[in-house]
Design a protein around this motif. Structure first.
Motif: not given
Ligand SMILES: Nc1ncnc2c1ncn2[C@@H]1O[C@H](COP(=O)(O)OP(=O)(O)OP(=O)(O)O)[C@@H](O)[C@H]1O
Length: 276
Positions: A97-122
């Motif tokens: 659910c928290v990782l979904m917050g990164r969706a607007p920052h991802l391109g089409r069909l793009q998976f989350e990257k290291e930075r997305d997981f780090a921001i989610t964790r933060q």
């Protein structure tokens, strides 16, 4: 700088207008509280400001641009909304659910990257939800769910954060922690925060400015000490209160004056059964 501008906004769900010809500005970096009685239009106003609802009349502009002309995904990179309830997410795990917050920052069909997981964790660390990461959202308490939704909104890295009654389920420790966090993000990173709340005492402590709604219009707006007056509360909430100053910071503090406690009562003897 004016970040959000509402110009002569009116809105109706059906035949009845629930917001009437409302105009206001929100400055970049402001911490704004929207207060008012049940049904006065607070949630509707918050949804209009965030582009979830489109006004029937008038316009909402973000940095001078009509938000109807801003693509949804771009809007979601700028604004995050924490609703009163989000039942559609209940079958997800907390970290998903928290990782979904990164969706607007991802391109089409793009998976989350290291930075997305780090921001989610933060975001989870900041909201005290890291320990809940692998739990199902549906199994959490009301307050835990709230904190997860706030974490998701923070993971979105918005410029404006809208919160609708977001600390309603939280105990004192967690409510204070969330408000302190929002205040720190507001002060240190310039996050603009707009909250709807019934907790006027907390709003007085954290908000730079309050907007008091009454029957679909702005009844009063200004600094907490200007808005939280016995006369305003009596007129808008139809309730008698007493207002003094918080001894720590001088901010207004409301106490209810319940009718039942104003009545003369016989003292009840300790241990005696009350007379019914
Ligand atoms: N989906 C809807 N369809 C029809 N009317 C609605 C809808 N949502 C809200 N309303 C009506 O619009 C008015 C304003 O509602 P809104 O939820 O904005 O008030 P509020 O100030 O946030 O209230 P509360 O403090 O009770 O949450 C109310 O009269 C409500 O009944």
């Amino acid at each position: 700088m004016v970040l959000l501008n509402l110009k002569n906004v009116s809105f109706r769900y059906d035949a009845n207008w629930v917001l009437r010809d409302l105009s206001c500005d929100v400055a970049q970096g402001e911490f704004l509280g929207i207060i008012g009685p049940n049904g006065s239009g607070k949630t509707t106003l918050l949804r209009i400001c965030s582009g979830i609802l489109v006004p029937g009349r008038g316009m909402v502009a973000l940095e001078g641009r009509d938000i109807r002309n801003i693509p949804r995904k771009a809007l979601a990179r700028t604004m995050a909304f924490v609703a009163q309830d989000s039942p559609e997410l209940f079958h997800f795990k907390v970290n998903e659910c928290v990782l979904m917050g990164r969706a607007p920052h991802l391109g089409r069909l793009q998976f989350e990257k290291e930075r997305d997981f780090a921001i989610t964790r933060q975001a989870m660390e900041a909201t005290g939800t890291l320990l809940l990461a692998s739990r199902n959202l549906a199994d959490l308490s009301g307050g835990e769910k709230k904190r997860v939704h706030i974490a998701r909104a923070l993971a979105q890295e918005p410029e404006i954060l809208f919160l609708d009654e977001s600390t309603a389920y939280l105990d004192m420790k967690h409510a204070t922690a969330i408000f302190d966090l929002l205040k720190a993000l507001n002060r240190d990173q310039g996050l603009t925060v707009i909250i709807v709340t019934h907790d006027i005492n907390t709003a007085a402590l954290y908000c730079d400015r309050l907007l008091m709604m009454h029957q679909g219009s702005i009844f009063a707006e200004g600094r907490p000490e200007e808005i939280i007056t016995e006369a305003n509360i009596r007129e808008v909430y139809e309730t008698r209160v007493t207002i003094d100053r918080n001894p720590e910071n001088g901010l207004p503090r409301i106490s209810l004056l319940p009718q039942s406690l104003s009545d003369p009562r016989k003292p009840v003897k300790a241990g005696a059964a009350p007379q019914l």
